[in-house]
Scaffold this motif. Structure first.
Motif, PDB file in Angstrom:
ATOM      1  N   PRO A   1       1.225  -1.151   0.111  1.00 55.34           N
ATOM      2  CA  PRO A   1      -0.051  -0.012   0.075  1.00 55.34           C
ATOM      3  C   PRO A   1       1.028   1.241   0.099  1.00 55.34           C
ATOM      4  O   PRO A   1       2.101   1.343   0.840  1.00 55.34           O
ATOM      5  CB  PRO A   1      -0.720  -0.153   1.165  1.00 55.34           C
ATOM      6  CG  PRO A   1      -0.788  -1.689   1.568  1.00 55.34           C
ATOM      7  CD  PRO A   1       0.674  -2.287   1.156  1.00 55.34           C
TER       8      PRO A   1
ATOM      9  N   TYR B   1      -4.097 -10.122   1.735  1.00 52.30           N
ATOM     10  CA  TYR B   1      -4.411  -8.427   1.247  1.00 52.30           C
ATOM     11  C   TYR B   1      -5.751  -8.538   1.088  1.00 52.30           C
ATOM     12  O   TYR B   1      -6.524  -9.572   0.621  1.00 52.30           O
ATOM     13  CB  TYR B   1      -3.401  -8.536  -0.052  1.00 52.30           C
ATOM     14  CG  TYR B   1      -3.593  -7.176  -0.461  1.00 52.30           C
ATOM     15  CD1 TYR B   1      -2.970  -6.113  -0.321  1.00 52.30           C
ATOM     16  CD2 TYR B   1      -4.350  -7.278  -1.729  1.00 52.30           C
ATOM     17  CE1 TYR B   1      -3.108  -4.915  -0.946  1.00 52.30           C
ATOM     18  CE2 TYR B   1      -4.715  -6.007  -2.396  1.00 52.30           C
ATOM     19  CZ  TYR B   1      -4.050  -4.820  -1.911  1.00 52.30           C
ATOM     20  OH  TYR B   1      -4.181  -3.748  -2.540  1.00 52.30           O
TER      21      TYR B   1
ATOM     22  N   VAL C   1      -8.787  -5.330  -0.074  1.00 49.12           N
ATOM     23  CA  VAL C   1      -9.414  -3.743  -0.446  1.00 49.12           C
ATOM     24  C   VAL C   1     -10.839  -3.850  -0.231  1.00 49.12           C
ATOM     25  O   VAL C   1     -11.650  -4.720  -0.652  1.00 49.12           O
ATOM     26  CB  VAL C   1      -9.049  -3.335  -1.885  1.00 49.12           C
ATOM     27  CG1 VAL C   1      -9.701  -1.923  -1.919  1.00 49.12           C
ATOM     28  CG2 VAL C   1      -7.519  -3.176  -2.097  1.00 49.12           C
TER      29      VAL C   1
ATOM     30  N   GLU D   1      -7.577  -0.156   2.509  1.00 48.15           N
ATOM     31  CA  GLU D   1      -6.784  -1.382   2.032  1.00 48.15           C
ATOM     32  C   GLU D   1      -5.811  -1.903   3.031  1.00 48.15           C
ATOM     33  O   GLU D   1      -5.293  -1.204   3.753  1.00 48.15           O
ATOM     34  CB  GLU D   1      -5.738  -0.615   0.947  1.00 48.15           C
ATOM     35  CG  GLU D   1      -4.840  -1.510   0.277  1.00 48.15           C
ATOM     36  CD  GLU D   1      -3.939  -0.824  -0.975  1.00 48.15           C
ATOM     37  OE1 GLU D   1      -3.365  -1.601  -1.621  1.00 48.15           O
ATOM     38  OE2 GLU D   1      -4.120   0.415  -1.024  1.00 48.15           O
ATOM     39  N   ARG D   2      -5.656  -3.228   3.277  1.00 47.80           N
ATOM     40  CA  ARG D   2      -4.915  -3.557   4.205  1.00 47.80           C
ATOM     41  C   ARG D   2      -4.220  -5.020   3.695  1.00 47.80           C
ATOM     42  O   ARG D   2      -4.502  -5.619   2.872  1.00 47.80           O
ATOM     43  CB  ARG D   2      -5.661  -4.086   5.358  1.00 47.80           C
ATOM     44  CG  ARG D   2      -6.794  -5.406   5.137  1.00 47.80           C
ATOM     45  CD  ARG D   2      -7.757  -5.712   6.152  1.00 47.80           C
ATOM     46  NE  ARG D   2      -8.380  -6.976   5.852  1.00 47.80           N
ATOM     47  CZ  ARG D   2      -9.397  -7.509   6.884  1.00 47.80           C
ATOM     48  NH1 ARG D   2      -9.727  -6.774   7.752  1.00 47.80           N
ATOM     49  NH2 ARG D   2      -9.868  -8.689   6.388  1.00 47.80           N
TER      50      ARG D   2
ATOM     51  N   GLU E   1      -2.719  -0.947   7.556  1.00 50.60           N
ATOM     52  CA  GLU E   1      -4.010  -0.366   6.943  1.00 50.60           C
ATOM     53  C   GLU E   1      -3.669   0.890   6.541  1.00 50.60           C
ATOM     54  O   GLU E   1      -3.320   1.700   7.227  1.00 50.60           O
ATOM     55  CB  GLU E   1      -5.082  -0.544   8.000  1.00 50.60           C
ATOM     56  CG  GLU E   1      -5.293  -2.291   8.450  1.00 50.60           C
ATOM     57  CD  GLU E   1      -6.820  -2.244   9.371  1.00 50.60           C
ATOM     58  OE1 GLU E   1      -7.281  -1.363   9.488  1.00 50.60           O
ATOM     59  OE2 GLU E   1      -6.969  -3.622   9.515  1.00 50.60           O
TER      60      GLU E   1
END
Length: 309
Positions: free
Chosen positions: A33, A47, A49, A83-84, A171
Motif C-alpha cells: 500500500p 491482502y 481492499v 486497503e490492508r 492498514e
C-alpha cells in the motif's frame, strides 16, 4: 538399497526447501500500500481492499480499558475506504526494527508511535482494533505507529507471537470528505464496536500531591471546572462519568494504587456534589502511562451514546 534410501532423503530435503521457498512468496493479488517499500525479506500472507466508504477508526494512542469498555485516548472516526495487507517476516525479526523501518520512511508523517507494553494489550489490538486474531501475541512483543500521508492515514501493527512467527499488519485509510475530530482535543471517539463514545478531559490545575491529597487550591480549581461544565449546558444525562487519578512516585505499585484510589474517591465526591450527579472513581496509580513524562493528574472520562455532546 542404500542408494534408494539416499535418494529418498535427498528428495525429502528438496521438497522441504521448495516448501520453505514457496511459503515466502507473496499472494498473487498482494501489493505494498502507498508504494511503501516493505521491510526486507517480508512476504504478503493476506491482502484485501474494501472500497465501501464506511466509518473507520484511525488510532493515535495506546489501547486501554476502563472496566469492560475499550478506551482510546487518541483516535479519529472517519468515513473512508480501506486497503490492508499482512506481511510475515523471518523468525527473530524484532517488531521494533520493523516499526523503525517505516518510521524512517515516513519521517514527520508519523503522528504516534509505541512499543511493548506501552501500546496496551495485544489482544485488544488484534481482536478489537484490527479484527485479526492472528495478530495476538505477548504484550512485550508488539510495536505500533500511525502516520498521515497527505490525505491518507496509515496504521502499522507488528507482533511476534508466542510461536515465534512475526507479522506486520498495515492498514491504509482513504478518507472521503471532511475528517473526523481527534479525541486528543476532547472530541468524541466511538469505541471500536461502535456502541459507545468517549470524551476525556484532563482537569488542568487539579493536581494531587504525592500522597494523593487535593490541597485547597486544587479543590477550588475543581469546583471552578465543575461550575464551568454546568454553565456550558450540563452533561448528557445518559452519560457515565469516571474520574481517574494518576499518581507517580517512589514506592511499591500497590501503595501508589492505594493512594490514587483515595485521591479519586475524594475528587469524585467533590465533583459529584458540584454537578449534582454520580461520578465513579478509578485509581490508576502509575499503571496508565501516556508516553510522556510521568506527572500526577486527574482526568474526567465521559462515556455515553455516540451522539453525546
Amino acid at each position: 538399497m542404500i542408494g534408494f534410501r539416499w535418494c529418498l532423503i535427498c528428495l525429502t530435503g528438496l521438497m522441504a526447501v521448495a516448501a520453505a521457498q514457496a511459503s515466502t512468496v507473496d499472494l498473487v493479488e498482494g501489493r505494498d500500500p502507498a508504494e511503501l517499500p516493505r521491510y526486507p525479506h517480508a512476504w504478503i500472507v493476506d491482502y484485501a481492499v474494501d472500497g465501501e466508504v464506511l466509518p473507520r477508526d484511525f488510532v493515535t494512542s495506546r489501547v486501554d480499558r476502563i472496566r469492560r469498555d475499550l478506551y482510546l485516548e487518541g483516535a479519529r472516526r472517519i468515513e473512508a475506504t480501506l486497503e490492508r495487507v499482512t506481511y510475515q517476516l523471518p523468525e527473530g525479526t524484532p517488531p521494533q526494527d520493523v516499526a523503525a523501518h517505516y518510521a524512517q520512511l515516513l519521517g514527520d508523517a508519523v503522528v504516534f508511535r509505541c512499543s511493548g507494553r506501552d501500546c496496551g494489550r495485544s489482544n485488544d489490538w488484534a481482536n478489537q482494533i484490527f479484527g485479526r486474531a492472528m495478530l495476538y501475541g505477548p504484550d512485550a512483543n508488539q510495536a505500533y505507529l500511525a502516520a498521515e500521508i497527505g490525505d491518507q492515514l496509515l496504521m502499522l501493527y507488528v507482533i511476534e507471537r508466542g510461536n515465534k512467527r512475526v507479522y506486520a499488519h498495515l492498514e491504509l485509510l482513504s478518507p472521503q470528505g471532511r475528517r473526523g475530530a481527534a479525541v486528543a482535543d476532547g472530541g468524541a471517539q466511538p469505541e471500536a464496536a461502535g456502541r459507545r463514545a468517549f470524551r476525556w478531559r484532563e482537569l488542568e490545575g487539579v493536581v494531587p500531591d504525592a500522597d494523593g491529597v487535593l490541597g485547597p487550591t486544587a479543590l477550588e480549581r475543581l469546583q471552578t471546572l465543575a461550575a464551568a461544565m454546568a454553565d456550558a449546558g450540563g452533561l448528557d444525562p445518559r452519560a457515565e462519568l469516571y474520574l481517574v487519578c494518576h499518581l507517580y512516585g517512589v514506592g511499591p505499585v500497590v501503595e501508589l494504587r492505594a493512594r490514587s484510589v483515595r485521591c479519586a474517591d475524594s475528587a469524585a465526591a467533590q465533583l459529584a456534589d458540584s454537578l449534582g450527579r454520580g461520578v465513579e472513581a478509578f485509581g490508576a496509580g502509575p499503571l496508565l502511562p501516556r508516553g510522556e513524562a510521568p506527572r500526577n493528574r486527574l482526568e474526567l472520562i465521559i462515556a455515553g451514546p455516540a451522539s453525546a455532546e
